[in-house]
Design a protein around this motif. Structure first.
Motif, short mmCIF file in Angstrom:
data_model
loop_
_atom_site.label_atom_id
_atom_site.label_comp_id
_atom_site.label_asym_id
_atom_site.label_seq_id
_atom_site.Cartn_x
_atom_site.Cartn_y
_atom_site.Cartn_z
N ARG A 107 0.83 -1.20 0.00
CA ARG A 107 0.00 0.00 0.00
C ARG A 107 0.87 1.25 0.00
NH1 ARG A 107 -1.27 3.61 3.70
NH2 ARG A 107 -3.25 4.74 3.59
N ASP A 108 1.91 1.27 0.83
CA ASP A 108 2.79 2.43 0.90
C ASP A 108 3.49 2.66 -0.43
OD1 ASP A 108 4.06 4.47 2.78
OD2 ASP A 108 5.84 3.48 1.98
N GLY A 109 3.98 1.58 -1.04
CA GLY A 109 4.65 1.72 -2.32
C GLY A 109 3.72 2.20 -3.42
N THR A 110 2.47 1.75 -3.38
CA THR A 110 1.48 2.17 -4.37
C THR A 110 1.20 3.67 -4.26
OG1 THR A 110 0.46 -0.02 -4.33
CG2 THR A 110 -0.86 1.78 -5.21
N LEU A 111 1.01 4.15 -3.02
CA LEU A 111 0.79 5.58 -2.81
C LEU A 111 2.02 6.38 -3.20
CD1 LEU A 111 -1.06 5.57 0.65
CD2 LEU A 111 -2.07 5.83 -1.61
N ALA A 112 3.21 5.84 -2.90
CA ALA A 112 4.45 6.54 -3.25
C ALA A 112 4.58 6.73 -4.75
CB ALA A 112 5.66 5.78 -2.71
N ILE A 113 4.23 5.70 -5.54
CA ILE A 113 4.32 5.80 -6.99
C ILE A 113 3.41 6.90 -7.51
CG2 ILE A 113 3.66 4.59 -9.12
CD1 ILE A 113 4.90 2.06 -7.87
N ALA A 114 2.19 6.97 -6.98
CA ALA A 114 1.27 8.02 -7.42
C ALA A 114 1.86 9.40 -7.14
CB ALA A 114 -0.07 7.86 -6.73
N ARG A 115 2.49 9.57 -5.99
CA ARG A 115 3.07 10.87 -5.65
C ARG A 115 4.31 11.17 -6.48
NH1 ARG A 115 2.30 11.54 0.93
NH2 ARG A 115 0.11 10.89 0.97
N MET A 116 5.09 10.15 -6.80
CA MET A 116 6.24 10.35 -7.68
C MET A 116 5.78 10.82 -9.05
SD MET A 116 8.68 7.06 -6.97
CE MET A 116 8.86 6.39 -5.31
N ALA A 117 4.62 10.33 -9.48
CA ALA A 117 4.08 10.72 -10.77
C ALA A 117 3.39 12.08 -10.71
CB ALA A 117 3.10 9.66 -11.28
N LEU A 384 5.11 5.50 -15.94
CA LEU A 384 4.42 6.73 -16.32
C LEU A 384 4.75 7.06 -17.76
CD1 LEU A 384 2.69 9.19 -15.35
CD2 LEU A 384 4.86 10.35 -14.90
N THR A 385 3.72 7.33 -18.55
CA THR A 385 3.94 7.67 -19.94
C THR A 385 3.07 8.85 -20.33
OG1 THR A 385 3.89 6.77 -22.22
CG2 THR A 385 2.15 6.06 -20.74
N GLY A 386 3.48 9.59 -21.33
CA GLY A 386 2.73 10.77 -21.77
C GLY A 386 3.50 12.05 -21.51
N GLU A 387 3.19 13.09 -22.30
CA GLU A 387 3.90 14.36 -22.17
C GLU A 387 3.56 15.06 -20.85
OE1 GLU A 387 6.27 15.60 -24.11
OE2 GLU A 387 6.13 13.68 -25.17
N GLU A 388 4.59 15.67 -20.27
CA GLU A 388 4.42 16.35 -18.99
C GLU A 388 4.25 17.85 -19.18
OE1 GLU A 388 6.93 13.60 -15.87
OE2 GLU A 388 7.91 15.33 -16.78
N ALA A 389 3.42 18.43 -18.35
CA ALA A 389 3.28 19.88 -18.34
C ALA A 389 4.46 20.49 -17.59
CB ALA A 389 1.96 20.27 -17.67
N PRO A 390 4.78 21.76 -17.83
CA PRO A 390 5.85 22.43 -17.07
C PRO A 390 5.55 22.39 -15.57
CG PRO A 390 5.18 23.75 -18.95
CD PRO A 390 4.19 22.64 -18.84
N GLN A 391 6.60 22.51 -14.78
CA GLN A 391 6.42 22.43 -13.33
C GLN A 391 5.49 23.52 -12.81
OE1 GLN A 391 10.01 21.91 -11.09
NE2 GLN A 391 9.08 22.57 -9.17
N SER A 392 5.53 24.70 -13.40
CA SER A 392 4.65 25.77 -12.94
C SER A 392 3.19 25.39 -13.09
CB SER A 392 4.94 27.06 -13.71
OG SER A 392 4.73 26.85 -15.11
N VAL A 393 2.86 24.70 -14.18
CA VAL A 393 1.48 24.25 -14.41
C VAL A 393 1.10 23.18 -13.39
CG1 VAL A 393 -0.08 23.13 -16.05
CG2 VAL A 393 1.59 24.82 -16.86
N ARG A 394 2.02 22.24 -13.13
CA ARG A 394 1.75 21.20 -12.15
C ARG A 394 1.56 21.79 -10.76
NH1 ARG A 394 6.17 18.74 -14.67
NH2 ARG A 394 7.35 18.68 -12.72
N ARG A 399 -2.13 23.25 -6.16
CA ARG A 399 -2.78 24.25 -5.29
C ARG A 399 -4.29 24.20 -5.44
NH1 ARG A 399 1.71 27.44 -6.97
NH2 ARG A 399 0.44 28.38 -8.64
N GLN A 400 -4.77 23.96 -6.65
CA GLN A 400 -6.22 23.91 -6.88
C GLN A 400 -6.86 22.68 -6.27
OE1 GLN A 400 -6.28 24.14 -11.15
NE2 GLN A 400 -6.28 26.39 -11.19
N GLN A 401 -6.06 21.63 -6.04
CA GLN A 401 -6.61 20.39 -5.48
C GLN A 401 -6.69 20.42 -3.97
OE1 GLN A 401 -3.91 17.53 -7.11
NE2 GLN A 401 -4.91 17.46 -9.10
#
Length: 402
Positions: A107-117, A384-394, A399-401
């Protein structure tokens, strides 16, 4: 005459009108043998019998007394009560159970992967604990298979592509067909899930070849295909939750495991090029020291822990501040380790590509998964696959979440 046929967790919700009350029933499970409700009430004392309501929510005292009476009449209902309680509040882990500790690490590793992404996936914290006590002489269940799916349907953003016992049977989308075969020979348990967010796809997998008794540990293997970046996290346990320590000299597997981590760091370094993206630490290998869990909660909370790069960890092995145990015994704990990364710092650095390899192909990922499984470790895999947005967008999205 009323029969008690099912048990569930009820929760009072906001009253709809002055005369109507709304209850929500969740985690409903069927009793093997129904019980006549009046028979249970008769087993209560006179004081509590008068407090039992014919409908609606019971008082805490009356509800507890009814449950106690039920478990005297139907002892087999204890496992159902334990399941419902765990699903509603948290799953109590027996300290001696390696299978349940393995589930907590998954469970911890699964949550960690989501946060890494850099993804917010609340579904990953909502799970249905196993209905029966886990056994250490069988492979522990995959946490991904226990994710809560209301009404038998997958939550929004969650796609179940396949659950098989052999990787050869795994069918996933064309975008990740290079994942097929990564885990080599048949495993004891395999699960994959796909999540989509902000134009990216995150695949999280779990693989294990051994019983809980034989598992030597767990590895997070996270690969960002867009950046060609790999991060490996190897779990190690402190000996207690509050003031625990990890004793490297008592770990018979440590030198063999460090040798494996050195090999993957050398392999990644061989493919490093001057034009690769900048990294604060370009080696893939990391170690997380964390305490044993007592409860797996129904919340998006990771196990606290200390993260070290493989080089930092080996440097600390020679640090005099670590040798402060009885007779100069080396030990790692919150009280004596001079510096480390916590969950937030580590996952944020991975997300922003400040740590991890640069420019490596999926061959290295495949090689490392194979080595982890051959070493008897469970593998928690992120892709993780797919184009990433700039860090400012992320950052704006984050903040909105909130």
């Amino acid at each position: 005459m009323y029969w008690l046929t099912r048990l569930g967790f009820t929760q009072r919700e906001r009253e709809r009108t002055d005369t109507q009350r709304k209850f929500r029933a969740r985690h409903i499970a069927k009793l093997d043998e129904p019980v006549v409700l009046d028979d249970l009430v008769q087993k209560l004392g006179d004081r509590l019998q008068h407090r039992v309501k014919s409908e609606g929510q019971q008082t805490e005292a009356a509800g507890k007394a009814l449950l106690d009476a039920l478990m005297r009449v139907r002892p087999q209902a204890r496992s159902i009560v334990r399941y419902i309680s765990a699903a509603a509040t948290g799953f109590d882990i027996r300290p001696e159970s390696k299978a349940e500790q393995s589930l907590a690490v998954q469970r911890d590793g699964t949550l960690a992967i989501a946060r890494m992404a850099g993804m917010s996936i609340p579904e990953l914290a909502r799970w249905d604990p196993p209905a029966e006590q886990l056994s250490d002489d069988t492979p522990p269940p995959a946490y991904l298979k226990l994710l809560h799916q209301p009404s038998g349907r997958a939550p929004v953003g969650l796609v179940d592509h396949a659950e098989t016992t052999t990787i050869e049977d795994l069918l996933i989308t064309r975008d990740t067909e290079n994942l097929a075969g990564w885990q080599g020979a048949p495993t004891g348990d395999v699960a994959w899930r796909q999540f989509q967010q902000n134009g990216q796809r995150l695949y999280i997998g779990y693989a294990n070849r051994t019983t809980a008794e034989q598992i030597s540990g767990a590895d997070i293997i996270y690969y960002n295909e867009t950046r060609k970046s790999l991060v490996l996290v190897q779990y190690k346990k402190l000996d207690s939750r509050q003031t625990g320590y990890y004793y490297p000299d008592s770990d018979s597997n440590l030198e063999k495991e460090l040798s494996r981590l050195r090999a993957i760091d050398r392999y990644a370094s061989y493919f490093r090029r001057p034009g690769d993206d900048h990294r604060l630490c370009a080696d893939p290998s990391w170690i997380k020291l964390c305490p044993p869990e007592s409860v797996i909660p129904q919340a998006d909370v990771m196990v606290p822990g200390m993260y070290f790069s493989r080089q930092h960890f080996e440097t600390l092995l020679a640090d005099k501040r670590i040798a402060d145990g009885r007779g100069g015994t080396r030990r790692f704990g919150y009280k004596n380790v001079p510096s480390y990364l916590d969950n937030t710092m580590f996952t944020r650095l991975v997300e922003t590509a400040m740590i991890g390899t640069a420019g490596v192909s999926t061959d290295l990922v495949r090689w490392q998964i194979t080595r982890s499984l051959k070493a008897g470790r469970a593998a928690i895999i992120g892709f993780l696959t797919g184009e990433e947005a700039p860090q400012s967008v992320r950052n704006t999205r984050r903040r909105q979440q909130r």
